[in-house]
Design a protein around this motif. Structure first.
Motif, PDB file in Angstrom:
ATOM      1  N   TYR A 136      10.763 -20.856   9.074  1.00  0.00           N
ATOM      2  CA  TYR A 136      11.560 -20.471  10.396  1.00  0.00           C
ATOM      3  C   TYR A 136      12.681 -21.731  10.717  1.00  0.00           C
ATOM      4  N   THR A 137      12.907 -22.710   9.870  1.00  0.00           N
ATOM      5  CA  THR A 137      13.479 -23.861  10.490  1.00  0.00           C
ATOM      6  C   THR A 137      14.563 -24.164   9.176  1.00  0.00           C
ATOM      7  N   ASP A 138      15.706 -24.854   9.703  1.00  0.00           N
ATOM      8  CA  ASP A 138      16.517 -25.407   8.781  1.00  0.00           C
ATOM      9  C   ASP A 138      17.592 -26.345   9.645  1.00  0.00           C
ATOM     10  N   GLU A 139      18.539 -26.909   9.334  1.00  0.00           N
ATOM     11  CA  GLU A 139      19.192 -27.853   9.899  1.00  0.00           C
ATOM     12  C   GLU A 139      20.101 -27.109  11.150  1.00  0.00           C
ATOM     13  N   ASP A 140      20.298 -25.738  10.985  1.00  0.00           N
ATOM     14  CA  ASP A 140      21.069 -24.832  11.831  1.00  0.00           C
ATOM     15  C   ASP A 140      20.126 -24.106  12.686  1.00  0.00           C
ATOM     16  N   HIS A 141      18.800 -24.222  12.631  1.00  0.00           N
ATOM     17  CA  HIS A 141      17.836 -23.442  13.478  1.00  0.00           C
ATOM     18  C   HIS A 141      16.555 -24.342  13.567  1.00  0.00           C
ATOM     19  N   TRP A 142      16.373 -24.675  14.920  1.00  0.00           N
ATOM     20  CA  TRP A 142      15.218 -25.468  15.137  1.00  0.00           C
ATOM     21  C   TRP A 142      13.876 -24.600  15.885  1.00  0.00           C
ATOM     22  N   ILE A 143      12.755 -25.152  15.954  1.00  0.00           N
ATOM     23  CA  ILE A 143      11.637 -24.325  16.552  1.00  0.00           C
ATOM     24  C   ILE A 143      10.935 -25.272  17.482  1.00  0.00           C
ATOM     25  N   SER A 144      10.829 -24.563  18.809  1.00  0.00           N
ATOM     26  CA  SER A 144      10.210 -25.231  19.835  1.00  0.00           C
ATOM     27  C   SER A 144       8.798 -25.183  19.745  1.00  0.00           C
TER      28      SER A 144
END
Length: 332
Positions: free
Chosen positions: A21-29
């Protein structure tokens, strides 16, 4: 002990969540992580997530953090970076010898190395002109068997096939088997070739997709150390379309602007003698054959065979045969 096993599962799930669910353009809380863990049947507290992330970092995982409002964590270190995955996917999609079904499977496998957002970008069609995809998946098993035979120093036996006008494959030698000593596998002109020693015939090469019923024999390879793969690195270099023929030193007279195609074909080690007008003469070792003559013709007179004389005469004779055959075809 049960708690420790649960902790291991939680760490693995957390790493899987970060990878998916994450990459350098998509973070996860952290709250979102807790939701996804709960969906997997794992209950956790906010504090434990911070500790787990630190544990993963200590284990070598490159997990980055974007602080502030709307921030979160993402997996920065991956086995493959996105540009590398795109290159691999493009190569699989464009490769002639990989079947459509196997291409789809391989691209799906490669997508597992990316986040779900990056995976969508990988599902793209690469259009490669004049690349007819093979429909026969046996080539993968053939290549594997031949690699094993080379590694284990064993001879192989197989049936060699050609296409018929009925679009079916028929075995050469009346179905008789070939027994050879495999020494190297080459990838040339978008095909796999086996370079092998055949008793009483010497060094030969065979297209792997035309080989059937391959079996490994207990007998050791023949041919001698001179056929070691390292010594055959340039085996295909003088050939055109892997057409075997005597190798000769040829002299090519080339117009200005032809240096790029010539060096692409013969390499920067080819001997080049420039002229003031930009034209040049190139010397190279070539398997003089019909495919070589066809290659020269493809430049529309901008590349000419200047020597040696026997090769020039052979080229002229080939052109005359083509002209006569063309005239004959027009008269029918």
């Amino acid at each position: 002990m049960a708690r420790m096993e649960g902790q291991k599962v939680k760490l693995l799930l957390l790493l899987r969540i970060l990878a998916r669910y994450t990459d350098e353009d998509h973070w996860i809380s952290v709250p979102r992580i807790l939701e996804l863990l709960e969906a997997e049947g794992v209950n956790a507290e906010r504090k434990s997530i911070y500790a787990d992330i630190e544990t993963l970092r200590e284990l070598g995982c490159d997990i980055a953090q974007q602080k502030g409002r709307g921030g979160g964590y993402w997996l920065a270190g991956r086995t493959f970076q996105l540009p590398e995955l795109k290159l691999l996917v493009d190569t699989v999609q464009a490769s002639k010898f990989i079947t459509p079904k196997k291409s789809e499977q391989l691209i799906k496998t490669l997508s597992n190395f990316a986040s779900e957002y990056q995976a969508r970008d990988l599902k793209r069609q690469v259009f490669a002109s004049s690349r007819i995809k093979t429909m026969n998946e046996s080539i993968y098993y053939n290549v594997d068997a031949l690699h094993r035979a080379i590694a284990e120093n064993r001879q192989v036996r197989f049936v060699y096939q050609d296409w018929t006008l009925e679009k079916k494959k028929a075995a050469r030698r009346g179905g008789g088997a070939y027994t050879v000593s495999p020494w190297a596998l080459l990838f040339e002109d978008e095909n796999y070739y086996l370079v092998a020693y055949e008793e009483n015939r010497g060094l030969r090469h065979y297209r792997v997709d035309k080989m059937a019923s391959i079996s490994l024999l207990e007998a050791g390879r023949l041919g001698g150390a001179e056929y070691d793969p390292n010594s055959m690195r340039d085996y295909a270099k003088p050939m055109f379309n892997m057409f075997g023929a005597p190798v000769q030193r040829v002299e090519l007279a080339c117009d200005a602007g032809m240096i790029g195609p010539m060096l692409d074909r013969f390499g920067v080690e080819a001997t080049v003698l420039p002229r003031q007008d930009g034209s040049f003469t190139l010397y190279a070792d070539v398997a003089v054959s019909p495919p070589f003559f066809g290659w020269v013709c493809g430049f529309g007179g901008k590349v000419r065979i200047a020597g040696p004389d026997p090769v020039r005469r052979e080229f002229a004779a080939a052109l005359e045969r083509i002209r006569a055959a063309q005239e004959s075809a027009g008269q029918k």
